[in-house]
Design a protein around this motif. Structure first.
Motif, short mmCIF file in Angstrom:
data_model
loop_
_atom_site.label_atom_id
_atom_site.label_comp_id
_atom_site.label_asym_id
_atom_site.label_seq_id
_atom_site.Cartn_x
_atom_site.Cartn_y
_atom_site.Cartn_z
N MET A 97 3.98 4.21 -51.19
CA MET A 97 3.20 3.25 -51.58
C MET A 97 3.29 2.12 -50.56
SD MET A 97 1.44 1.89 -54.17
CE MET A 97 0.81 0.37 -54.64
N ILE A 98 2.16 1.95 -49.87
CA ILE A 98 2.04 1.15 -48.65
C ILE A 98 1.50 -0.47 -49.37
CG2 ILE A 98 0.15 0.46 -46.80
CD1 ILE A 98 -0.10 3.63 -46.35
N LYS A 99 2.29 -1.21 -48.78
CA LYS A 99 2.25 -2.53 -49.17
C LYS A 99 1.72 -3.40 -47.91
CE LYS A 99 4.74 -3.20 -53.44
NZ LYS A 99 3.54 -3.52 -54.06
N LEU A 100 0.57 -3.80 -47.71
CA LEU A 100 0.00 -4.50 -46.37
C LEU A 100 0.77 -5.69 -46.28
CD1 LEU A 100 -3.61 -3.90 -46.93
CD2 LEU A 100 -2.23 -2.71 -45.28
N SER A 101 1.26 -6.49 -46.98
CA SER A 101 1.94 -7.58 -46.86
C SER A 101 3.35 -7.49 -46.10
CB SER A 101 2.18 -8.36 -48.20
OG SER A 101 3.01 -7.51 -49.14
N GLU A 102 3.81 -6.18 -46.21
CA GLU A 102 5.03 -6.02 -45.74
C GLU A 102 4.94 -5.21 -44.07
OE1 GLU A 102 6.89 -3.26 -48.37
OE2 GLU A 102 7.21 -4.70 -49.99
N ILE A 103 3.83 -5.06 -43.77
CA ILE A 103 3.49 -4.70 -42.53
C ILE A 103 2.98 -5.77 -41.64
CG2 ILE A 103 2.04 -2.90 -41.66
CD1 ILE A 103 1.78 -1.46 -43.82
N SER A 104 3.62 -5.90 -40.24
CA SER A 104 3.21 -6.83 -39.29
C SER A 104 1.88 -6.42 -38.68
CB SER A 104 4.46 -6.99 -38.25
OG SER A 104 3.96 -7.93 -37.34
N THR A 105 1.14 -7.74 -38.47
CA THR A 105 -0.11 -7.48 -37.96
C THR A 105 0.30 -7.72 -36.60
OG1 THR A 105 -0.48 -9.99 -38.14
CG2 THR A 105 -1.33 -8.38 -39.90
N LEU A 106 1.53 -7.91 -35.97
CA LEU A 106 1.60 -7.94 -34.36
C LEU A 106 2.48 -6.82 -33.99
CD1 LEU A 106 2.96 -11.67 -34.58
CD2 LEU A 106 0.92 -10.90 -33.29
N PRO A 107 2.32 -6.33 -32.65
CA PRO A 107 3.22 -5.25 -32.02
C PRO A 107 4.57 -5.64 -32.30
CG PRO A 107 1.63 -6.32 -30.37
CD PRO A 107 1.68 -7.36 -31.53
N PRO A 108 5.45 -4.62 -31.97
CA PRO A 108 7.01 -4.72 -32.10
C PRO A 108 7.37 -5.67 -30.94
CG PRO A 108 6.33 -2.48 -32.40
CD PRO A 108 5.00 -3.06 -31.98
N GLU A 109 8.43 -6.62 -30.89
CA GLU A 109 8.70 -7.49 -29.93
C GLU A 109 9.34 -6.86 -28.72
OE1 GLU A 109 11.50 -10.15 -31.45
OE2 GLU A 109 9.94 -11.14 -32.94
N SER A 110 9.65 -5.52 -28.88
CA SER A 110 10.31 -4.72 -27.92
C SER A 110 9.29 -3.94 -26.80
CB SER A 110 11.08 -3.54 -28.43
OG SER A 110 10.12 -2.67 -29.18
N ILE A 111 8.01 -4.31 -27.23
CA ILE A 111 7.10 -3.62 -26.26
C ILE A 111 6.40 -4.77 -25.14
CG2 ILE A 111 4.51 -2.97 -26.53
CD1 ILE A 111 5.11 -1.58 -28.88
N THR A 112 6.44 -4.08 -23.98
CA THR A 112 5.99 -4.75 -22.96
C THR A 112 4.20 -4.43 -22.79
OG1 THR A 112 7.93 -4.62 -22.15
CG2 THR A 112 6.17 -5.19 -20.40
N ARG A 113 3.46 -5.71 -22.61
CA ARG A 113 1.86 -5.66 -22.67
C ARG A 113 1.71 -4.57 -21.48
NH1 ARG A 113 -2.80 -10.15 -23.20
NH2 ARG A 113 -4.43 -8.68 -22.64
N LYS A 114 2.06 -5.29 -20.35
CA LYS A 114 1.66 -4.52 -19.12
C LYS A 114 1.96 -2.88 -19.03
CE LYS A 114 2.06 -4.97 -13.98
NZ LYS A 114 2.79 -5.93 -12.88
N GLU A 115 3.14 -2.49 -19.34
CA GLU A 115 3.42 -1.37 -19.43
C GLU A 115 2.46 -0.44 -20.47
OE1 GLU A 115 7.52 -0.81 -20.15
OE2 GLU A 115 8.21 -1.62 -18.23
N LEU A 116 2.27 -1.09 -21.75
CA LEU A 116 1.50 -0.33 -22.52
C LEU A 116 -0.05 -0.23 -22.32
CD1 LEU A 116 2.40 0.76 -25.42
CD2 LEU A 116 1.40 -1.30 -26.54
N GLU A 117 -0.50 -1.35 -21.78
CA GLU A 117 -1.84 -1.27 -21.09
C GLU A 117 -2.28 -0.05 -20.32
OE1 GLU A 117 -3.72 -5.77 -22.04
OE2 GLU A 117 -2.64 -5.28 -19.87
#
Length: 247
Positions: A1-21
Motif C-alpha cells: 500500500m503506497i502512502k504519498l504522505s510517507e514518501i519524500s518529495t526531495l532527493p536523498p540527502e546522500s546524493i550529489t547534484r553535480k554527479e547525478l546531473e
C-alpha cells in the motif's frame, strides 16, 4: 500500500547534484540511442504517462528527458478538457486512438487518469462510475501490453504543497513564465487534500502497470529518475537493428 504522505518529495540527502546531473546526461544520450533502435526494430511500442499536480513539472520532464530522441519516432499529446465529440463517446475513446504503434514512443502529458481524478475531486461522477472506470483503465493497459507489446511507464510527479506555491508564484513574478499562469491552478490548489486522496487511491488500485513515484521538488532529480527508469527497461529488451535479408 503506497502512502504519498510517507514518501519524500526531495532527493536523498546522500546524493550529489553535480554527479547525478552528469549521469543523467549519459542516460539521456543512451535513451536517444535506444529510441532509434526501437524505431528501427518495430517490435515494441512505448507509452509514457506523466501525472501530477499543477506545476509538478510535466512539460519539463518531457523536454529534458527526451531531448536526444528523434522526432520521427516520438509523439507528445496533452489531454485537455474533452471536446463535444469526445464527450459523446466513452472516456477511453479519445485515449485509445492515441496509443503508440510499434516502433513509437507516445508521451501523455496528463492522461486517461484525469477522468478518475479531477472529475472525482469535484464530484462530477459517482463513486460507482469511478470503480467502473478504474476497472476499464486496468483492462485497457493490460490490453496494450498483451496485444501490442506496449511497454507502459506511469510516472506520478510527487510535488510538495509548499513547492507548488513557489512554482505557481514564479509564473506571476517572472515575466518569461507569465504565459504559464492560470488563475484556475490556484483554485484547484484549494482541493489539495482531496487530490492527494484520489491520487493515492488511483496509484494503489490501477496497478496492472505499477507506478513510479518521482520526487520533483528538485527538478534535476526528477530528470534522473524518469530517464533511468525508461533506459533500464529498454535495455532489457535486447533490441537490435534489422539486418538485410538475403535475396
Amino acid at each position: 500500500m503506497i502512502k504519498l504522505s510517507e514518501i519524500s518529495t526531495l532527493p536523498p540527502e546522500s546524493i550529489t547534484r553535480k554527479e547525478l546531473e552528469k549521469e543523467t546526461d549519459r542516460l539521456v544520450e543512451r535513451l536517444g540511442e535506444l529510441q532509434e533502435l526501437l524505431y528501427a526494430e518495430q517490435k515494441h511500442a512505448v507509452l509514457v504517462i506523466f501525472q501530477g499536480m499543477d506545476a509538478s513539472g510535466k512539460d519539463g520532464a518531457v523536454r529534458n528527458v527526451f531531448k536526444d530522441c528523434s522526432f520521427n519516432g516520438i509523439n507528445v499529446y496533452s489531454f485537455k478538457k474533452p471536446t463535444e465529440e469526445e464527450f459523446a463517446h466513452d472516456f477511453l475513446w479519445r485515449v485509445h486512438k492515441r496509443a503508440p504503434a510499434k516502433g513509437m514512443i507516445q508521451i501523455f502529458n496528463r492522461s486517461h487518469y484525469e477522468d478518475v481524478l479531477i472529475q472525482r475531486v469535484h464530484n462530477w461522477i459517482t463513486e460507482e462510475r469511478v470503480d467502473k472506470r478504474i476497472a476499464a483503465i486496468n483492462a485497457f493497459e493490460d490490453l496494450l501490453e498483451f496485444d501490442n507489446n506496449t511497454h507502459i511507464f506511469k510516472f506520478y510527479l510527487h510535488l510538495s504543497y509548499d513547492q507548488q506555491k513557489i512554482e505557481l508564484q514564479e509564473r506571476i513574478d517572472e515575466r518569461e513564465k507569465n504565459w504559464k499562469h492560470n488563475a484556475n491552478d490556484w483554485k484547484e490548489r484549494e482541493h489539495w487534500d482531496e487530490y492527494m486522496r484520489c491520487y493515492e487511491d488511483v496509484i494503489n488500485r490501477c496497478d496492472v502497470v505499477p507506478w513510479t513515484i518521482v520526487p520533483v521538488d528538485k527538478r534535476w532529480y526528477r530528470n534522473y529518475i524518469v530517464t533511468k527508469t525508461i533506459v533500464e527497461k529498454l535495455e532489457s529488451l535486447n533490441m537490435e537493428f534489422p539486418k538485410l535479408e538475403e535475396e
